[in-house]
Design an enzyme around this catalytic site. Sequence first.
Site, PDB file in Angstrom:
ATOM      1  CD  GLU A  74       0.370  20.583  64.527  1.00 11.30           C
ATOM      2  OE1 GLU A  74      -0.421  20.246  63.957  1.00 11.30           O
ATOM      3  OE2 GLU A  74       1.352  21.200  64.204  1.00 11.30           O
ATOM      4  CG  ASP A 123       4.866  21.588  59.667  1.00 10.49           C
ATOM      5  OD1 ASP A 123       4.643  20.800  59.067  1.00 10.49           O
ATOM      6  OD2 ASP A 123       3.921  22.311  60.246  1.00 10.49           O
ATOM      7  CD  GLU A 143       0.978  23.837  56.377  1.00  7.91           C
ATOM      8  OE1 GLU A 143       1.304  22.538  56.245  1.00  7.91           O
ATOM      9  OE2 GLU A 143       1.083  24.127  57.424  1.00  7.91           O
TER      10      GLU A 143
HETATM   11  C1  GCU Z   1       1.423  21.360  60.122  1.00  7.78           C
HETATM   12  C2  GCU Z   1       0.138  22.039  59.401  1.00  7.78           C
HETATM   13  C3  GCU Z   1      -1.081  21.314  60.107  1.00  7.78           C
HETATM   14  C4  GCU Z   1      -0.991  20.082  59.886  1.00  7.78           C
HETATM   15  C5  GCU Z   1       0.070  19.315  60.690  1.00  7.78           C
HETATM   16  C6  GCU Z   1       0.498  17.858  60.608  1.00  7.78           C
HETATM   17  O1  GCU Z   1       1.369  21.708  61.380  1.00  7.78           O
HETATM   18  O2  GCU Z   1       0.286  23.373  59.701  1.00  7.78           O
HETATM   19  O3  GCU Z   1      -2.260  22.091  59.466  1.00  7.78           O
HETATM   20  O4  GCU Z   1      -2.204  19.442  60.675  1.00  7.78           O
HETATM   21  O5  GCU Z   1       1.139  20.076  59.988  1.00  7.78           O
HETATM   22  O6  GCU Z   1       1.213  17.381  59.636  1.00  7.78           O
HETATM   23  O7  GCU Z   1      -0.432  16.982  61.084  1.00  7.78           O
END
Ligand code: GCU
Length: 670
Positions: A278, A357, A385
Amino acid sequence: MSEKGWSQLWLDYASKAGKDSVNGIRMGNVNVDIKDFDVDNRVIESAVKELNRAFCGDNDKVKVTLVRNKEVAKEGYRIGNIIGGSNENVAKSDAPEYVIEASDENGALYGVFHLIREKLMGKEYPNICADCAPSNPLRMMNHWDNMDGSIERGYSGRSFFFVGDEIVVNERTVDYARFMASVGINGVVINNVNVKWAATDLITTRFFDKVKELSDIFGDYGIKLYLSLNFASPIELGGLPICDPLDKDVINWWKDKIKEVYDHLPDLGGFLVKADSEGRPGPFTYGRTQADGANMLGDIIAQYGGIIIWRCFVYNCTQDWRDTKTDRARAGYDYFKGLDGEYHDNVILQIKNGPMDFQIREPISPLLGGLTKTNQMLEVQIAQEYTGHQIDVCYLIPMFKEILGFKTYCRDDLDTVADVISGRTMGNKYAGMAAVINTGNDYNWTGNDLAAANLYGFGRLAFNTELSSEEIAREWVRLTFDLEQDLEDKLVDMLLRSREIYEKYTSPLGIGWMVTPSDHYGPSVDGYEYSRWGTYHRADHLGLGVDRTDKGTGYAQQYYSPNAEMYNDPKTCPENLLLFFHHIPYTWKLASGQSLIQYIYDSHFEGCAEAEELAETWKEFEGKVSDRTYACVSERFGRQVYNAREWRDQVNSYFYRKSGISDEKGRTIY
Ligand code: GCU
């Protein structure tokens, strides 16, 4: 109500005990004796302080003796009324005497909290006795707090560690450490895994003093402080052109940096790293492996006794999954399994419970137990979340129990996830559980007062994975509130049902992801944010679900036999995961005899009605819990019911339109 400006959660001694309490708890007045522990040891001091806080009543006298006993397991404790096999001392004493034995200070502190807990729950001398050893060596909380005070996926206000790029240390920090120690937490990562902005500077002189203050407070309660690390620090702080983990200059930079960090923060537990995911930098940029990155840091930090916790949440969010073999769920295993055995001793891989997730229902990650030569720990999320943002009630301990109880078949015995992550399956020194925490600076810490059950519950479960969801819920309810038996039972029941209710009105049978993009609250059937290549759920006019069998993405083959075969076949696949593993026609008959489409309609109507029922039951708590709690939870139930109706209507109408099949019960589908 606490005068401090924040609640005392399950340690609200003043309001629990006393003549006016419904349950008539009398804590008495304590006299503490210490044998073979250093009375000046900071953890022992905290234990004594806590005893004095809790046993604040008048009249009744209670004696507590803390004794060092080398035979007790690390961080474990025994509570009894007998010293050295003789009960002479007890007999002579006119006050009840509890003896807490432990081999180390943390054990003594946990024993003290155990005694307090039992007393607050109404148990009396001589029935309080215990012989406990923690199930997991590492029991950690991961904060996703940013230094500007915002919290990634935070639903309880702002950070109490950071405000305006500065670190805050105050009385609330001490209370936080007490709460964590009271449920057995021994490690806390204070900053977001996405290390952004000023957080990169946490390993610089700008913040050392303040981090040290935090670390000292944690240390008083037997908790080690950890930091999330920016893998690109050599570039961002060091001015180097690259952060290649095999580059000599980069390695030297880290050597100097980590030495500097430990010069200032000698008690630091180590670092947590999110790499190559990400948008985060990582070893892949330089053609290196995850092991190259983790081992480089692990080797440097080893001499300081530190550890590197390396997250396995590595996937390419822009991957083109029109090719049927490409599947985000496969990524963790694909990236990490091949490197099994290559990670060094002080590196531990932190694995999310599911391959995607933190959805309301996912299979267990095949990496857990799939790795057999690597330190590993389980990551769960108590920040809600995808499970209702601490607006909707969703007690997550039943989910965690399922995860822990899952048989991986990594060998013939000791093969459950609980076994694997405790370290006993493979003899790992570093092992355990971490939760992405659900706290913030709200008065009640967790947004919804009832979400504190997850905070409490995670700690208790990580300490003792044998506890049941109900035991934990009951403990929490009894410690937090002062209710008559029938209301206590009702609240426990509400908590125990809440996850299933949430599941019923949201996405069906393990498919997940029908949430509003990015925000992740509320329904959006096509809302998966990485859906450039089509809808995640693959619904068409005939059916829905992702084919992860050997004919589809092949994900099911990442499990050991017989799990692989079980998931591969829609007839043996557990129904609650059917759509995770299979593309199923709407007319498919489930074990209940219902068709898939009818199940979708029924579960959504039911789930919504049950959410309404929970909200209705909560009304019985008016005047039985504090006005503040009653108002807060009522307001949230109002929003939960609204949310549940939206889910019901959007999901049902979406699949009605797709399938063209009417509800056989003739209910209105909007
Ligand atoms: C999910 C979440 C993110 C977080 C990521 C992670 O994708 O939406 O906000 O950073 O998990 O666990 O690193």
